[in-house]
Design a protein around this motif. Structure first.
Motif, short mmCIF file in Angstrom:
data_model
loop_
_atom_site.label_atom_id
_atom_site.label_comp_id
_atom_site.label_asym_id
_atom_site.label_seq_id
_atom_site.Cartn_x
_atom_site.Cartn_y
_atom_site.Cartn_z
N ASN A 87 0.85 -1.27 0.13
CA ASN A 87 0.12 0.17 0.08
C ASN A 87 1.07 1.06 0.15
N GLY A 88 1.40 1.66 -1.18
CA GLY A 88 2.57 2.68 -1.33
C GLY A 88 3.85 1.99 -0.84
N SER A 89 4.75 2.60 -1.52
CA SER A 89 6.10 1.95 -1.33
C SER A 89 6.38 2.23 0.20
N ASP A 90 5.92 3.37 0.86
CA ASP A 90 6.03 3.37 2.32
C ASP A 90 5.96 2.02 3.25
N VAL A 92 5.68 -0.71 2.04
CA VAL A 92 6.68 -1.71 1.57
C VAL A 92 8.14 -1.49 2.47
N LEU A 93 8.43 -0.48 2.51
CA LEU A 93 9.73 0.02 3.37
C LEU A 93 9.37 -0.48 4.71
N ALA A 94 8.37 -0.17 5.15
CA ALA A 94 8.07 -0.66 6.63
C ALA A 94 8.15 -2.09 6.86
N PHE A 116 11.85 9.55 6.13
CA PHE A 116 10.93 8.25 6.47
C PHE A 116 11.89 7.19 7.27
N TYR A 117 13.29 7.09 6.76
CA TYR A 117 14.16 6.09 7.19
C TYR A 117 14.26 5.91 8.49
N PRO A 118 14.64 7.15 9.21
CA PRO A 118 15.16 7.13 10.94
C PRO A 118 13.39 7.23 11.43
N ILE A 153 19.35 2.80 0.34
CA ILE A 153 19.78 3.83 -0.40
C ILE A 153 18.62 4.43 -1.49
N ALA A 154 18.21 5.67 -1.45
CA ALA A 154 17.36 6.11 -2.52
C ALA A 154 18.10 6.63 -3.67
N ASN A 155 17.68 5.89 -4.76
CA ASN A 155 18.33 6.48 -6.18
C ASN A 155 17.73 6.55 -7.09
N ASN A 157 18.71 10.07 -4.94
CA ASN A 157 18.74 10.36 -3.52
C ASN A 157 17.71 11.45 -3.32
N ALA A 158 16.88 11.36 -2.31
CA ALA A 158 15.96 12.53 -1.89
C ALA A 158 16.46 13.22 -0.54
N PRO A 159 16.40 14.39 -0.49
CA PRO A 159 15.94 15.35 -1.38
C PRO A 159 16.94 15.87 -2.24
N ALA A 186 12.00 5.43 -6.21
CA ALA A 186 10.91 6.28 -6.15
C ALA A 186 10.70 7.14 -7.34
N TYR A 187 12.22 7.72 -7.70
CA TYR A 187 12.37 8.42 -8.78
C TYR A 187 12.87 8.08 -9.94
N VAL A 188 13.33 6.81 -10.17
CA VAL A 188 14.17 6.49 -11.15
C VAL A 188 13.71 6.55 -12.43
N GLN A 209 10.10 0.10 -5.76
CA GLN A 209 9.57 1.38 -6.87
C GLN A 209 8.15 1.81 -6.14
N THR A 210 7.40 2.88 -7.05
CA THR A 210 6.08 3.26 -6.47
C THR A 210 5.38 3.77 -7.65
N LEU A 211 4.13 3.63 -7.83
CA LEU A 211 3.62 4.28 -8.81
C LEU A 211 3.07 5.67 -8.40
N SER A 212 3.48 6.15 -7.34
CA SER A 212 3.13 7.60 -6.78
C SER A 212 3.71 8.62 -7.83
N LYS A 213 4.82 8.57 -8.20
CA LYS A 213 5.52 9.77 -8.99
C LYS A 213 5.29 9.64 -10.40
N LEU A 220 -3.64 6.59 -5.20
CA LEU A 220 -4.11 5.37 -5.13
C LEU A 220 -3.17 4.19 -4.16
N ARG A 221 -2.21 4.86 -3.91
CA ARG A 221 -1.11 4.03 -2.73
C ARG A 221 -0.84 2.52 -3.30
N VAL A 222 0.04 2.87 -4.32
CA VAL A 222 0.68 1.41 -4.93
C VAL A 222 2.36 1.35 -4.74
N GLY A 223 2.95 0.36 -4.11
CA GLY A 223 4.19 0.38 -4.31
C GLY A 223 4.71 -1.05 -4.29
C1 LIG Z 1 7.64 9.57 -2.48
C2 LIG Z 1 8.63 8.43 -1.90
C3 LIG Z 1 8.36 7.17 -1.30
C4 LIG Z 1 6.82 6.84 -0.94
O1 LIG Z 1 5.93 6.66 -2.01
P1 LIG Z 1 4.65 5.89 -1.67
O2 LIG Z 1 4.71 4.86 -2.81
O3 LIG Z 1 3.66 7.12 -2.00
O4 LIG Z 1 4.44 5.67 -0.36
C5 LIG Z 1 9.61 6.25 -0.94
N1 LIG Z 1 10.95 6.68 -0.91
C6 LIG Z 1 11.10 7.91 -1.52
C7 LIG Z 1 12.39 8.33 -1.60
C8 LIG Z 1 10.09 8.78 -1.78
O5 LIG Z 1 10.41 10.05 -2.36
#
Ligand SMILES: *Cc1c(COP(=O)(O)O)cnc(C)c1O
Length: 358
Positions: A87-90, A92-94, A116-118, A153-155, A157-159, A186-188, A209-213, A220-223
């Motif tokens: 339900n969103g990649s968040d 998945v990360l949890a 969100f990582y810390p 690692i976010a790749n 990276n954010a922000p 998330a931004y690949v 990965q996520t469908l959010s971006k 819709l909340r899918v990752g």
């Molecule tokens: C937006 C984002 C996510 C979360 O995306 P959702 O799928 O909307 O939960 C995860 N990681 C990074 C780095 C993001 O910027």
């Protein structure tokens, strides 16, 4: 505070999402949403699923999201057993924190990254050590050569928006054969190389990965995660101990439709990339330093202007950008790439706010 709280609740520091402003027509460049809508096929799929009948929602969705697993596997060129959906990649990360990162050694992630990582580390009581980015805000993968309970690692990276190459990620994996390496992509789709190409060679690699971006479906909340079937099994065990139905009926059909429309996906992400390049040049012309971005946002600072004051002045003009009051980055603004018109409105406002050296 309440005496009824669990111990851990007292210690949590919840993630603060970007503001969803209440004004009618904000120029909203603060949460990295896609300025273009999702594929028209998504709306068609949602309508077809409902079929004009309230009755459809009476039944539980497929708990295994089978059709969605198959669509992701096909699109990414992997097997369905190498796919996990959340339900969103968040979410998945949890599940990754809970199921794959709770070990004796601390996990490693950059000092400047997705906040969100810390937050998850504290929620799931996972020890962590942060590794400082270089002075140009790039990641030195060799700094991760030390005992660890996992690497995240976010790749890009954010922000910061800065990306690692596939060769650098491969180097990180070769140096870390014994702990899970999570690459949050998330931004690949806005300009970096996906590490999915490496999953058959590295059983410790998990790509998220996520469908959010890039598919414009934040609402819709899918990752999803892609990796070795043993890693996927761990996530499925956590999921089935937590919520049997994380992906609702509409999300399942909408996500499949979005993945099917490659043409829309390519058209919109290339439009975002083109606008990013114009926005970068326009900011530079106003004296901003802009980090090279492979994402749908830019990270910029001005040598003579205070970032918090700029964000506030823009806010008064109903233009919303993100400012983080955090060490090393408090003089930066993170600006999501909007439509050309939205970016022009931002630049026009900045022209009145920033002293331009002539
Ligand atoms: C937006 C984002 C996510 C979360 O995306 P959702 O799928 O909307 O939960 C995860 N990681 C990074 C780095 C993001 O910027």
């Amino acid at each position: 505070m309440s005496r009824f709280w669990s111990d851990i609740v007292h210690r949590l520091s919840p993630y603060t999402p970007g503001e969803q402003p209440a004004v009618a027509h904000p120029v909203k460049l603060n949460t990295n949403e896609n300025p273009y809508g999702p594929s028209p096929r998504v709306l068609a799929a949602l309508s077809a699923e409902l079929g004009g009948q309230a009755d459809t929602l009476r039944r539980y969705p497929d708990p295994t999201s089978r059709a969605l697993h198959e669509a992701i596997a096909q699109r990414m060129g992997v097997h369905t057993e190498q796919v996990f959906v959340g339900n969103g990649s968040d979410e998945v990360l949890a599940h990754i924190f809970q199921g794959l990162l709770r070990h004796a050694e601390p996990i490693l992630f950059p000092d400047v990254t997705y906040s969100f990582y810390p937050t998850y580390a504290r929620l799931f009581e996972v020890q962590f050590t942060t590794i400082a980015l270089e002075s140009d805000f790039s990641i030195d993968v060799d700094a991760y050569r030390r005992p660890n309970g996992g690497i995240l690692i976010a790749n890009p990276n954010a922000p910061t928006g800065r990306a690692l190459t596939l060769a650098q990620i491969e180097r990180l994996l070769v140096a870390n054969p014994d702990s899970v390496v999570v690459i949050d992509e998330a931004y690949v789709d806005f300009g970096a190389e996906s590490a999915i190409a490496l999953i058959d060679r590295f059983p410790q690699l998990l790509v998220v990965q996520t469908l959010s971006k890039s598919r414009s479906l934040a609402g819709l909340r899918v990752g999803f995660a892609i990796g070795h079937r043993d890693l996927i099994e761990a996530l499925t065990r956590v999921k089935d101990s937590f919520n049997s139905y994380p992906i609702d009926r509409l999300a399942q059909v909408g996500a499949v439709a979005a993945l099917d429309d490659v043409e829309w996906f390519d058209k919109t992400r290339h439009a975002v990339i083109a606008t990013r390049e114009t926005l970068t040049a326009d900011l530079q012309a106003l004296g901003f330093e802009v980090l090279p971005s492979a994402a749908n946002f830019v990270f910029a600072r001005h040598p003579d202007e205070d970032a918090a004051a700029l964000a506030q002045a823009l806010r008064e003009r109903e233009i919303f950008v993100r400012h983080f009051r955090l060490p090393r980055i408090e003089q930066f603004l993170r600006i999501s790439v909007g439509t050309d018109a939205e970016c022009k409105a931002l630049i026009d406002a900045l022209k009145t706010l920033v002293k331009v050296a002539s």
